[in-house]
Design a protein around this motif. Structure first.
Motif: not given
Ligand code: SAM
Length: 122
Positions: A49, A51-52, A69, A71-73, A92-95
Motif C-alpha cells: 500500500t 503506507w508501505d 505484507t 499475510k494477506v486478508i 483495520d485495513i481498507s482494501g
Molecule cells: N488503516 C490504514 C488503512 O486502512 O489502509 C492503514 C493501516 S494498515 C494496518 C497498514 C498495513 O496493512 C500495511 O502494511 C499494509 O500492507 C497492510 N495491509 C493493507 N491491506 C491489507 C490486507 N488486505 N491484508 C493484509 N495486510 C494489509
C-alpha cells in the motif's frame, strides 16, 4: 449484494521483484492505494500500500520483498459485501484482494467501494 458485484476488475498488480519506485508510480498514476503482489501465475504473494511505500522511504528500504505484507486478508467473489465490511473493520485495513480457490487474484474491493454503495442506498 455479493463481492463480485462491487469488485474492481482488472486489478493493477505488481511482482515481488518490482522496484519500489515503479510501485510508487503505479499507485500515483492509477490513483490507488493497494496493489496485490503476485507471482508469474497470478497467485497472491502479498499486498503493498502507499503506507508501505512511505515506510520503505522512511527506513531506506529498496526491495518490495522487504516491505510487502505477506499475510494477506482476502475476500472471495461469492461472499456478501457485509461480511467483507466487518473484516475491514476487524483488521483495520481498507482494501482486500479477491482471490479464487487457487489463490489467483481476480480483483480488489476497497472500503471506498463499500462506502459508495452505502451512499447510493441513502
Ligand atoms: N488503516 C490504514 C488503512 O486502512 O489502509 C492503514 C493501516 S494498515 C494496518 C497498514 C498495513 O496493512 C500495511 O502494511 C499494509 O500492507 C497492510 N495491509 C493493507 N491491506 C491489507 C490486507 N488486505 N491484508 C493484509 N495486510 C494489509
Amino acid at each position: 449484494i455479493l463481492v463480485r458485484e462491487l469488485e474492481s476488475k482488472p486489478v493493477i498488480v505488481t511482482h515481488p521483484d518490482e522496484n519500489i519506485k515503479d510501485v510508487a508510480r503505479k499507485l500515483v498514476e492509477n490513483n490507488i492505494n493497494h496493489i496485490p503482489v503476485v507471482d508469474e501465475k497470478g497467485v497472491l504473494q502479498g499486498i503493498v500500500t502507499s503506507w508501505d511505500i512511505a515506510d520503505a522511504v522512511a527506513k531506506g528500504k529498496t526491495s518490495l520483498r522487504d516491505v510487502m505484507t505477506r499475510k494477506v486478508i482476502i475476500a472471495r467473489e461469492d461472499e456478501p459485501v457485509e461480511v467483507v465490511a466487518r473484516r475491514i473493520d476487524k483488521y483495520d485495513i481498507s482494501g482486500l484482494p479477491i482471490v479464487d480457490s487457487n489463490n489467483k487474484v481476480k480483483g480488489i474491493i476497497t472500503a471506498e467501494d463499500i462506502s459508495r454503495l452505502v451512499g447510493k442506498k441513502m
